[in-house]
Design a protein around this motif. Structure first.
Motif, short mmCIF file in Angstrom:
data_model
loop_
_atom_site.label_atom_id
_atom_site.label_comp_id
_atom_site.label_asym_id
_atom_site.label_seq_id
_atom_site.Cartn_x
_atom_site.Cartn_y
_atom_site.Cartn_z
N VAL A 187 5.93 1.75 -16.18
CA VAL A 187 4.88 1.99 -17.17
C VAL A 187 3.78 2.89 -16.62
O VAL A 187 3.30 3.79 -17.30
N VAL A 188 3.37 2.66 -15.36
CA VAL A 188 2.28 3.42 -14.74
C VAL A 188 2.64 3.72 -13.29
O VAL A 188 3.13 2.84 -12.57
N ALA A 189 2.38 4.95 -12.85
CA ALA A 189 2.48 5.31 -11.43
C ALA A 189 1.06 5.25 -10.86
O ALA A 189 0.10 5.66 -11.52
N TRP A 190 0.93 4.70 -9.64
CA TRP A 190 -0.39 4.56 -9.04
C TRP A 190 -0.24 4.42 -7.53
O TRP A 190 0.86 4.26 -7.02
N ASP A 191 -1.38 4.43 -6.83
CA ASP A 191 -1.38 4.29 -5.39
C ASP A 191 -2.43 3.24 -4.99
O ASP A 191 -3.63 3.53 -4.96
N PRO A 192 -1.97 2.01 -4.69
CA PRO A 192 -2.92 0.95 -4.31
C PRO A 192 -3.79 1.30 -3.10
O PRO A 192 -4.93 0.88 -3.02
N SER A 193 -3.26 2.10 -2.17
CA SER A 193 -4.07 2.46 -0.99
C SER A 193 -5.24 3.36 -1.39
O SER A 193 -6.32 3.27 -0.81
N ALA A 194 -5.07 4.19 -2.42
CA ALA A 194 -6.17 5.02 -2.90
C ALA A 194 -7.24 4.16 -3.58
O ALA A 194 -8.44 4.41 -3.43
N HIS B 146 -3.96 1.37 -20.81
CA HIS B 146 -5.00 2.14 -20.13
C HIS B 146 -4.38 2.53 -18.79
O HIS B 146 -3.42 1.89 -18.36
N PRO B 147 -4.90 3.53 -18.13
CA PRO B 147 -4.29 3.87 -16.84
C PRO B 147 -4.27 2.69 -15.86
O PRO B 147 -3.33 2.56 -15.08
N HIS B 148 -5.28 1.82 -15.92
CA HIS B 148 -5.43 0.74 -14.94
C HIS B 148 -4.93 -0.61 -15.44
O HIS B 148 -4.95 -1.59 -14.69
N ALA B 149 -4.49 -0.72 -16.69
CA ALA B 149 -4.10 -2.02 -17.23
C ALA B 149 -3.25 -1.82 -18.48
O ALA B 149 -3.40 -0.82 -19.18
N TYR B 150 -2.36 -2.80 -18.74
CA TYR B 150 -1.56 -2.74 -19.95
C TYR B 150 -1.17 -4.13 -20.41
O TYR B 150 -1.13 -5.08 -19.62
N VAL B 151 -0.95 -4.23 -21.73
CA VAL B 151 -0.51 -5.48 -22.35
C VAL B 151 0.80 -5.19 -23.08
O VAL B 151 0.87 -4.26 -23.89
N ARG C 294 0.84 -1.19 0.00
CA ARG C 294 0.00 0.00 0.00
C ARG C 294 0.88 1.24 0.00
O ARG C 294 1.87 1.29 0.71
N GLY C 295 0.50 2.21 -0.78
CA GLY C 295 1.25 3.45 -0.89
C GLY C 295 1.63 3.70 -2.33
O GLY C 295 1.56 2.78 -3.16
N PRO C 296 2.03 4.93 -2.66
CA PRO C 296 2.37 5.27 -4.04
C PRO C 296 3.51 4.41 -4.56
O PRO C 296 4.46 4.11 -3.84
N GLY C 297 3.40 4.01 -5.82
CA GLY C 297 4.45 3.20 -6.42
C GLY C 297 4.33 3.21 -7.93
O GLY C 297 3.49 3.92 -8.50
N LYS C 298 5.19 2.42 -8.55
CA LYS C 298 5.20 2.31 -10.00
C LYS C 298 5.01 0.86 -10.40
O LYS C 298 5.54 -0.04 -9.75
N ALA C 299 4.24 0.65 -11.47
CA ALA C 299 4.08 -0.68 -12.05
C ALA C 299 5.03 -0.75 -13.25
O ALA C 299 5.06 0.16 -14.07
#
Length: 148
Positions: free
Chosen positions: A101-108, A55-60, A38-43
């Motif tokens: 590829v994507v920055a996101w925050d799983p806790s959000a 897509h912001p939430h998924a990639y192939v 949990r917390g900001p990170g990168k995929a």
């Protein structure tokens, strides 16, 4: 043989732990899932290749051997319409394995009432084509599974 890397840091929990029957039953393909830290990170990219869908939430990403790997950042996250995700690459880009590829925050994602669990799937693969699936704590860039 393709080595698929872990896209996000967390706990490898297996597809059965994904709260979505399409993924948990393996209908999309074999693989595993990560319950992310949990917390900001990168995929990151699980393989080297071309980003075919982003897509912001998924990639192939499809490798030079034609094998495509799907990374889905959380469940039902398409409903967020990109909120909480920041693209670090562009569809059509060639990426190295382990490249962000994507920055996101799983806790959000979790705070919004959705599961942050991330399926990582070998697309169009037979169920027995995936071996050596990691279990337990994983870092982004660790070996996640082998696609024979």
């Amino acid at each position: 043989m393709t080595t698929v890397l872990t896209p996000v840091e967390g706990e490898a929990v297996g597809l059965a732990a994904v709260p979505d029957p399409v993924f948990s039953a393996g209908m999309v393909g074999p693989g595993t899932a990560i319950d992310p830290l949990r917390g900001p990170g990168k995929a990151v990219a699980p393989i080297a290749g071309k980003i075919m869908k982003l897509h912001p939430h998924a990639y192939v990403i499809v490798g030079d051997d034609g094998k495509g790997v799907l990374v889905h950042l959380g469940i039902d996250t398409v409903q967020l319409k990109g909120e909480g995700f920041r693209l670090l690459a562009t569809e059509g880009d060639r990426v190295c394995a382990g490249q962000a590829v994507v920055a996101w925050d799983p806790s959000a994602v979790e705070g919004g009432g959705r599961s942050p669990v991330c399926p990582v799937v070998a697309l169009d693969a037979l169920s027995d084509a995936v071996t050596g699936v990691a279990q337990g704590r994983v870092q982004a860039g660790d070996e996640l599974f082998i696609w024979e």
